[in-house]
Design a protein around this motif. Structure first.
Motif, PDB file in Angstrom:
ATOM      1  N   GLN A   1       0.505  -1.521  -0.102  1.00 54.47           N
ATOM      2  CA  GLN A   1       0.060  -0.010   0.027  1.00 54.47           C
ATOM      3  C   GLN A   1       0.702   1.279   0.046  1.00 54.47           C
ATOM      4  O   GLN A   1       0.151   2.703  -0.016  1.00 54.47           O
ATOM      5  CB  GLN A   1      -1.199  -0.093   1.599  1.00 54.47           C
ATOM      6  CG  GLN A   1      -0.306  -0.152   2.441  1.00 54.47           C
ATOM      7  CD  GLN A   1      -1.140   0.133   4.318  1.00 54.47           C
ATOM      8  OE1 GLN A   1      -2.295   0.877   3.505  1.00 54.47           O
ATOM      9  NE2 GLN A   1      -0.743  -1.437   4.803  1.00 54.47           N
TER      10      GLN A   1
ATOM     11  N   THR B   1       4.858   3.572  -4.402  1.00 55.42           N
ATOM     12  CA  THR B   1       4.730   4.772  -5.299  1.00 55.42           C
ATOM     13  C   THR B   1       4.851   4.324  -6.800  1.00 55.42           C
ATOM     14  O   THR B   1       4.029   5.580  -7.661  1.00 55.42           O
ATOM     15  CB  THR B   1       5.670   5.674  -5.235  1.00 55.42           C
ATOM     16  OG1 THR B   1       7.496   5.182  -5.921  1.00 55.42           O
ATOM     17  CG2 THR B   1       6.250   6.503  -3.731  1.00 55.42           C
TER      18      THR B   1
ATOM     19  N   LEU C   1       2.316   2.645  -7.879  1.00 52.62           N
ATOM     20  CA  LEU C   1       0.576   2.515  -8.160  1.00 52.62           C
ATOM     21  C   LEU C   1      -0.070   3.279  -8.952  1.00 52.62           C
ATOM     22  O   LEU C   1       0.019   4.870  -8.841  1.00 52.62           O
ATOM     23  CB  LEU C   1      -0.170   2.011  -6.927  1.00 52.62           C
ATOM     24  CG  LEU C   1      -0.028   1.149  -5.555  1.00 52.62           C
ATOM     25  CD1 LEU C   1      -0.692   0.796  -4.754  1.00 52.62           C
ATOM     26  CD2 LEU C   1       0.149  -0.542  -6.478  1.00 52.62           C
TER      27      LEU C   1
ATOM     28  N   GLN D   1      -5.682   1.587  -9.199  1.00 53.98           N
ATOM     29  CA  GLN D   1      -5.206   0.308  -7.688  1.00 53.98           C
ATOM     30  C   GLN D   1      -5.141   1.443  -6.798  1.00 53.98           C
ATOM     31  O   GLN D   1      -4.948  -0.095  -5.883  1.00 53.98           O
ATOM     32  CB  GLN D   1      -4.097   0.539  -8.887  1.00 53.98           C
ATOM     33  CG  GLN D   1      -3.521  -0.457 -10.389  1.00 53.98           C
ATOM     34  CD  GLN D   1      -2.371  -0.726 -10.887  1.00 53.98           C
ATOM     35  OE1 GLN D   1      -1.311   0.380 -10.800  1.00 53.98           O
ATOM     36  NE2 GLN D   1      -2.235  -1.782 -11.577  1.00 53.98           N
ATOM     37  N   ARG D   2      -4.099   2.677  -6.483  1.00 55.11           N
ATOM     38  CA  ARG D   2      -4.185   2.627  -5.271  1.00 55.11           C
ATOM     39  C   ARG D   2      -5.746   2.272  -4.147  1.00 55.11           C
ATOM     40  O   ARG D   2      -5.741   1.832  -3.094  1.00 55.11           O
ATOM     41  CB  ARG D   2      -3.656   3.955  -4.898  1.00 55.11           C
ATOM     42  CG  ARG D   2      -3.092   4.115  -3.950  1.00 55.11           C
ATOM     43  CD  ARG D   2      -1.898   5.584  -3.409  1.00 55.11           C
ATOM     44  NE  ARG D   2      -1.540   5.939  -4.730  1.00 55.11           N
ATOM     45  CZ  ARG D   2      -0.096   5.263  -4.000  1.00 55.11           C
ATOM     46  NH1 ARG D   2      -0.146   4.016  -2.784  1.00 55.11           N
ATOM     47  NH2 ARG D   2       0.983   4.876  -5.116  1.00 55.11           N
TER      48      ARG D   2
ATOM     49  N   SER E   1      -6.922   0.448  -1.102  1.00 56.35           N
ATOM     50  CA  SER E   1      -7.368   0.929  -0.132  1.00 56.35           C
ATOM     51  C   SER E   1      -8.724   0.367   0.641  1.00 56.35           C
ATOM     52  O   SER E   1      -9.449   0.633   1.438  1.00 56.35           O
ATOM     53  CB  SER E   1      -7.900   2.718  -0.564  1.00 56.35           C
ATOM     54  OG  SER E   1      -8.213   3.560   0.616  1.00 56.35           O
TER      55      SER E   1
END
Length: 215
Positions: free
Chosen positions: A116, A119, A121, A125-126, A130
């Protein structure tokens, strides 16, 4: 490439996820390629890309399936009969049984938690990662509620409930660092080992840690 739909497509996607989870656990996410996944499935790289846009999207799908499977197995024990202590023991046992039975999926869930902070992503996707981490936190809250129930009914000693819950789940999840199934291991043997592990880990939370029959 032949396009498939419906049930057949779901079977293929499951095979891709199983293969990817195995590859990520055995080789590492960074070095695993779509070709590796396709080879394990016995399919073409094009078929894998038909179902998933990228390797990280496969990781997200494995993470989601892993969380779904453990939620389904542990959830019923949350609302079962008994004290908070008894339900916590039952939930913890089901968690470890699921971990031992679907080891590769648990490993990928933990990988998703670590990823997670990446950097590299893309925004979508992030956002997806999440949302999956929110599912994991909801799962933790389910255990927290039962710890609080146990404190309230006196079956679990007075502790910092959030800290105890995180420590408990971290300890249960650490089983994946050393556990590997034997080729001849039966489901009964898996459950017996899970019960023993939970007895050792959860014992520190019990209101009375003396074993019955002890002098």
């Amino acid at each position: 490439m032949t396009v498939v739909t419906g049930t057949e497509a779901e079977i293929i996607k499951r095979r891709i996820l199983d293969a990817a989870a195995e590859a990520f656990m055995s080789q590492g996410f960074g070095v695993t390629t779509i070709d590796d996944v396709a080879e394990r499935v016995g399919a073409t790289k094009g078929l894998v890309y038909y179902h998933f846009r990228s390797k990280f999207d496969i990781l997200l799908a494995v993470y989601e399936r892993g969380m779904s499977q453990v939620q389904q197995q542990v959830g019923p024990a949350r609302h079962g009969a008994g004290t908070g202590r008894e339900r916590l023991m039952a939930m913890s046992t089901e968690h470890v049984v699921n971990l031992m039975s679907d080891l590769k999926y648990h490993w990928v869930v933990h990988l998703g938690v670590r990823e997670q902070t990446s950097t590299a992503l893309k925004p979508r996707q992030r956002d997806a990662l999440s949302a999956l981490n929110d599912l994991r936190r909801d799962y933790e809250q389910m255990f927290l509620a039962v710890v609080n129930d146990g404190i309230a009914d006196g079956s679990i000693r007075e502790v910092n409930a959030p800290l105890a819950t995180r420590t408990l789940l971290s300890s249960l999840n650490a089983v994946d660092a050393w556990y590997r199934p034997r080729p001849d291991q039966t489901p009964e043997a898996t459950r017996a080992l899970a019960t023993e592990v939970v007895d050792l880990i959860v014992g520190g939370l019990l209101a009375n840690t003396r074993r019955e029959g002890a002098s």
